[in-house]
Design an enzyme around this catalytic site. Structure first.
Site, PDB file in Angstrom:
ATOM      1  N   ASP A 118     -19.365 -10.375 -13.111  1.00 39.43           N
ATOM      2  CA  ASP A 118     -19.291 -10.372 -11.652  1.00 39.43           C
ATOM      3  C   ASP A 118     -20.566  -9.848 -11.003  1.00 39.43           C
ATOM      4  O   ASP A 118     -21.025 -10.386 -10.003  1.00 39.43           O
ATOM      5  CB  ASP A 118     -18.098  -9.505 -11.223  1.00 39.43           C
ATOM      6  CG  ASP A 118     -17.508  -9.942  -9.896  1.00 39.43           C
ATOM      7  OD1 ASP A 118     -17.901 -10.998  -9.388  1.00 39.43           O
ATOM      8  OD2 ASP A 118     -16.638  -9.226  -9.381  1.00 39.43           O
ATOM      9  N   LYS A 204     -11.197  -2.995   0.827  1.00 42.04           N
ATOM     10  CA  LYS A 204     -11.989  -4.198   1.062  1.00 42.04           C
ATOM     11  C   LYS A 204     -13.242  -4.109   0.185  1.00 42.04           C
ATOM     12  O   LYS A 204     -14.213  -3.441   0.529  1.00 42.04           O
ATOM     13  CB  LYS A 204     -12.346  -4.303   2.555  1.00 42.04           C
ATOM     14  CG  LYS A 204     -12.887  -5.686   2.986  1.00 42.04           C
ATOM     15  CD  LYS A 204     -14.316  -5.833   2.583  1.00 42.04           C
ATOM     16  CE  LYS A 204     -14.902  -7.168   2.990  1.00 42.04           C
ATOM     17  NZ  LYS A 204     -16.198  -7.433   2.347  1.00 42.04           N
ATOM     18  N   LEU A 208     -19.486  -9.961  -2.906  1.00 39.19           N
ATOM     19  CA  LEU A 208     -20.306 -10.330  -4.050  1.00 39.19           C
ATOM     20  C   LEU A 208     -19.685  -9.940  -5.382  1.00 39.19           C
ATOM     21  O   LEU A 208     -20.130 -10.399  -6.436  1.00 39.19           O
ATOM     22  CB  LEU A 208     -21.692  -9.686  -3.937  1.00 39.19           C
ATOM     23  CG  LEU A 208     -22.569 -10.171  -2.783  1.00 39.19           C
ATOM     24  CD1 LEU A 208     -23.906  -9.450  -2.804  1.00 39.19           C
ATOM     25  CD2 LEU A 208     -22.775 -11.678  -2.845  1.00 39.19           C
ATOM     26  N   SER A 258     -24.733   0.092   2.755  1.00 38.65           N
ATOM     27  CA  SER A 258     -26.038   0.270   3.388  1.00 38.65           C
ATOM     28  C   SER A 258     -25.939   1.161   4.613  1.00 38.65           C
ATOM     29  O   SER A 258     -24.894   1.237   5.278  1.00 38.65           O
ATOM     30  CB  SER A 258     -26.620  -1.087   3.786  1.00 38.65           C
ATOM     31  OG  SER A 258     -25.923  -1.613   4.908  1.00 38.65           O
ATOM     32  N   THR A 259     -27.055   1.802   4.933  1.00 37.27           N
ATOM     33  CA  THR A 259     -27.102   2.663   6.115  1.00 37.27           C
ATOM     34  C   THR A 259     -26.884   1.851   7.383  1.00 37.27           C
ATOM     35  O   THR A 259     -26.208   2.310   8.315  1.00 37.27           O
ATOM     36  CB  THR A 259     -28.446   3.404   6.163  1.00 37.27           C
ATOM     37  OG1 THR A 259     -28.573   4.199   4.972  1.00 37.27           O
ATOM     38  CG2 THR A 259     -28.536   4.319   7.368  1.00 37.27           C
ATOM     39  N   THR A 261     -25.092  -0.936   7.842  1.00 40.82           N
ATOM     40  CA  THR A 261     -23.678  -1.257   8.008  1.00 40.82           C
ATOM     41  C   THR A 261     -22.881  -0.003   8.330  1.00 40.82           C
ATOM     42  O   THR A 261     -21.967  -0.021   9.169  1.00 40.82           O
ATOM     43  CB  THR A 261     -23.120  -1.925   6.737  1.00 40.82           C
ATOM     44  OG1 THR A 261     -23.875  -3.101   6.469  1.00 40.82           O
ATOM     45  CG2 THR A 261     -21.660  -2.297   6.903  1.00 40.82           C
ATOM     46  N   GLY A 262     -23.212   1.105   7.687  1.00 40.22           N
ATOM     47  CA  GLY A 262     -22.537   2.367   7.979  1.00 40.22           C
ATOM     48  C   GLY A 262     -22.671   2.764   9.431  1.00 40.22           C
ATOM     49  O   GLY A 262     -21.716   3.256  10.058  1.00 40.22           O
ATOM     50  N   SER A 263     -23.847   2.543  10.007  1.00 39.79           N
ATOM     51  CA  SER A 263     -24.065   2.858  11.416  1.00 39.79           C
ATOM     52  C   SER A 263     -23.163   2.024  12.312  1.00 39.79           C
ATOM     53  O   SER A 263     -22.588   2.533  13.292  1.00 39.79           O
ATOM     54  CB  SER A 263     -25.538   2.618  11.766  1.00 39.79           C
ATOM     55  OG  SER A 263     -25.779   2.890  13.123  1.00 39.79           O
ATOM     56  N   GLU A 279     -21.067   7.146   2.397  1.00 42.23           N
ATOM     57  CA  GLU A 279     -22.043   7.295   1.315  1.00 42.23           C
ATOM     58  C   GLU A 279     -22.967   6.094   1.429  1.00 42.23           C
ATOM     59  O   GLU A 279     -22.563   4.972   1.145  1.00 42.23           O
ATOM     60  CB  GLU A 279     -21.327   7.358  -0.034  1.00 42.23           C
ATOM     61  CG  GLU A 279     -22.171   8.061  -1.103  1.00 42.23           C
ATOM     62  CD  GLU A 279     -22.954   7.088  -1.969  1.00 42.23           C
ATOM     63  OE1 GLU A 279     -24.081   6.730  -1.553  1.00 42.23           O
ATOM     64  OE2 GLU A 279     -22.462   6.702  -3.024  1.00 42.23           O
ATOM     65  N   CYS A 313     -27.662   3.435  -5.117  1.00 39.45           N
ATOM     66  CA  CYS A 313     -28.115   4.145  -3.917  1.00 39.45           C
ATOM     67  C   CYS A 313     -28.774   5.469  -4.292  1.00 39.45           C
ATOM     68  O   CYS A 313     -29.614   5.982  -3.541  1.00 39.45           O
ATOM     69  CB  CYS A 313     -26.949   4.375  -2.968  1.00 39.45           C
ATOM     70  SG  CYS A 313     -25.498   5.086  -3.758  1.00 39.45           S
ATOM     71  N   GLU A 412     -35.472   1.602   0.928  1.00 40.30           N
ATOM     72  CA  GLU A 412     -34.673   1.410  -0.278  1.00 40.30           C
ATOM     73  C   GLU A 412     -34.791  -0.031  -0.761  1.00 40.30           C
ATOM     74  O   GLU A 412     -34.559  -0.971  -0.007  1.00 40.30           O
ATOM     75  CB  GLU A 412     -33.207   1.732   0.009  1.00 40.30           C
ATOM     76  CG  GLU A 412     -32.307   1.598  -1.197  1.00 40.30           C
ATOM     77  CD  GLU A 412     -30.870   1.998  -0.897  1.00 40.30           C
ATOM     78  OE1 GLU A 412     -30.368   1.644   0.203  1.00 40.30           O
ATOM     79  OE2 GLU A 412     -30.254   2.665  -1.746  1.00 40.30           O
TER      80      GLU A 412
END
Length: 522
Positions: A118, A204, A208, A258-259, A261-263, A279, A313, A412
């Site tokens: 996967d 969720k 990928l 990712s930062t 998406t977290g934001s 995280e 990460c 990153e």
């Protein structure tokens, strides 16, 4: 699913046309349940001439499916006034967690193979991950049992006319959004403590890499986990993740990714004053002083950046090496990197497989190209290995002549790319290590343990490693500072993520309170 996904999916086709389905814990249709039922495009990623498995579909959930999942989780949380799950004893919930752990162990070989197919990680790594998955469920089973003894913990008060105690209660319905680099393990870091606490959950996973998380649904069904306690939605972020994160009946969001998406998730949650734990990304340093054993340190340095195909990460992807040993050490590191076996992840001895997708492959190569254009030197690697003419393979890459303004130093990469800078003093090394808006992990290697202690305290990071890089144990807290997020997973801290604290205070005196003048007696 998008073009970078490992799978092609149609929720409608899955629902209507596929007779071979399993159900998640809320008894909704999910996906095929064994390796030979998934249609995979890993043939492209691995450089094979044909797909490695036969056909099947991964559901692409919509906002409507999110509604169904949240409704199922809410019903499971409140069913029988919570006495069926949320407010049962911790020992009751622990039995399910241990049963899940046993099933994971029983199916370790199959699950490890699915995980390797996967996301491209070497099979040996995936097998190690499955051991950690089972261990994490076992650990949180123990903590669930321990919750029973901690209920009604007394609070010392200054007034003898009152007594007070604390209850720890599940926070409610939680949304768990997880990444593709450790698909089942990162899910378990959230699912296990959430269920131990008595929450009900909607998981969720990344589009990928969803397969082993769907297999977790089958495991939960096999052990008889009550309907609705764990619900698994596969799909894209905008169609599934966004409506889940913004749903008014979700009480908490736990996110790894990712930062950026977290934001966005934080902004959505803030509209409802909803708690979140995050995280996020990292650009972690590893400091190598002049007194080290070169071979031991070279191996830890390679492991810290190239483990999991560099897709971590926490990767210690900024090497800071003392100027007096820099040339000799980097030469030794190159020799170690030349010895890393890059191959199909199912091949025996593989230590570096393909990155997860075509999109990620191109992104990593662009980082390398930009570093070169900015004046850095690609000392080793930086391209597809010569013995593999197809697939999303990238050699372990070492980049030197780096300055602190370069993209490769600041951003990153999430791939097998290490940038190198020298230092002359301890203070300079610390300043360079902390020169980042991230703060997840940091490593220091030296025979001088007092120096290691000073440096580890000086790191602005949530995790400090001494004479190693990347060890992770479910008993120890995991999380970061700054743009790497907040909150802690694993250990007792991971359980606290999913608990609320209720104060209960009782007036125990026989005397009236006496604040107001009593009414006149007739």
């Amino acid at each position: 699913m998008n073009g970078n996904s490992s799978y092609e999916s149609s929720w409608a086709d899955q629902w209507d046309n596929n007779p071979d389905v399993v159900y998640d814990s809320q008894n909704r249709k999910s996906s095929s349940s064994s390796a030979d039922k998934y249609k995979q495009k890993v043939g492209e990623g691995l450089g094979k001439t044909k797909a490695v498995a036969s056909t099947g579909d991964i559901p692409a959930a919509t906002a409507e499916d999110v509604e169904l999942a949240v409704e199922a989780a809410r019903k499971a949380f409140t069913r029988n006034k919570g006495r069926d799950w949320a407010f049962t004893s911790g020992a009751y919930r622990a039995k399910y967690l241990r049963a899940i752990a046993a099933k994971i162990t029983e199916r370790k070989s199959e699950l490890a193979k699915l995980e390797a197919l996967d996301c491209g990680k070497p099979l040996d790594e995936a097998a190690w991950d499955m051991d950690d998955v089972a261990g994490c469920f076992e650990y949180y089973a123990d903590l669930a049992e321990g919750l029973d003894a901690k209920q009604k913990t007394p609070v010392s008060l200054p007034m003898e006319t009152f007594k007070s105690y604390v209850l720890k209660e599940p926070i409610g319905v939680v949304a768990l959004i997880t990444p593709w680099n450790y698909p089942l393990l990162m899910a378990t870091w959230k699912v296990a403590p959430a269920l131990a606490a008595g929450c009900t959950a909607i998981l969720k996973p990344s589009e990928l890499a969803s397969v082993t998380c769907l297999e977790l649904a089958e495991v939960c069904k096999e052990v008889g986990l009550p309907p609705g306690v764990l619900n698994i939605l596969t799909g894209l972020g905008p169609e599934a993740g966004a409506p889940l994160a913004s749903h008014p009946h979700v009480d908490k969001i736990a996110f790894t990714g990712s930062t950026a998406t977290g934001s966005r998730i934080m902004a959505s949650a803030s509209q409802m004053v909803k708690p979140v734990s995050m995280e996020l990304g990292g650009k972690s340093p590893i400091i190598v002083f002049e007194d080290v054993d070169l071979d031991k340190t070279a191996e830890w340095t390679a492991f810290g950046c190239f483990w999991t195909n560099g897709q971590m990460c926490s990767a210690t992807s900024r090497l800071l090496v003392h100027e007096s040993i820099a040339t000799e050490f980097v030469d030794r590191l190159v020799k170690w990197c030349k010895n890393i076996k890059i191959s199909d992840p199912l091949e025996e001895g593989c230590r570096l497989g393909p990155v997860v997708s075509g999109g990620q492959y191109e992104k990593i190569l662009k980082f390398i190209s930009t570093a070169k254009s900015e004046g850095a030197t690609i000392l080793f690697g930086g391209a597809r290995p010569k013995h593999l003419n197809k697939g999303f393979f990238i050699e372990p890459t070492i980049i030197t002549d780096v300055n602190t303004s370069m993209q490769i130093w600041r951003e990153e990469v999430f791939g097998p790319v290490l940038c190198v800078k020298t230092f002359s003093t301890e203070d300079e090394a610390i300043e360079l290590a902390n020169d980042t808006h991230y703060g997840l992990g940091a490593a220091v290697i030296s025979k001088d343990l007092e120096r290691c202690d000073r440096v580890s305290k000086a790191f602005r990071a949530g995790i400090a490693w001494i004479n190693c890089s990347q060890p992770c144990f479910c008993q120890a807290p995991w999380g970061g500072l700054k743009s790497s997020g907040f909150g802690r997973e694993l250990g007792e801290w991971g359980l606290e993520n999913y608990l609320s604290v209720k104060q209960v205070t009782q007036y125990i005196s026989d005397e009236p309170w006496g604040w107001y003048q009593p009414p006149s007696k007739l």
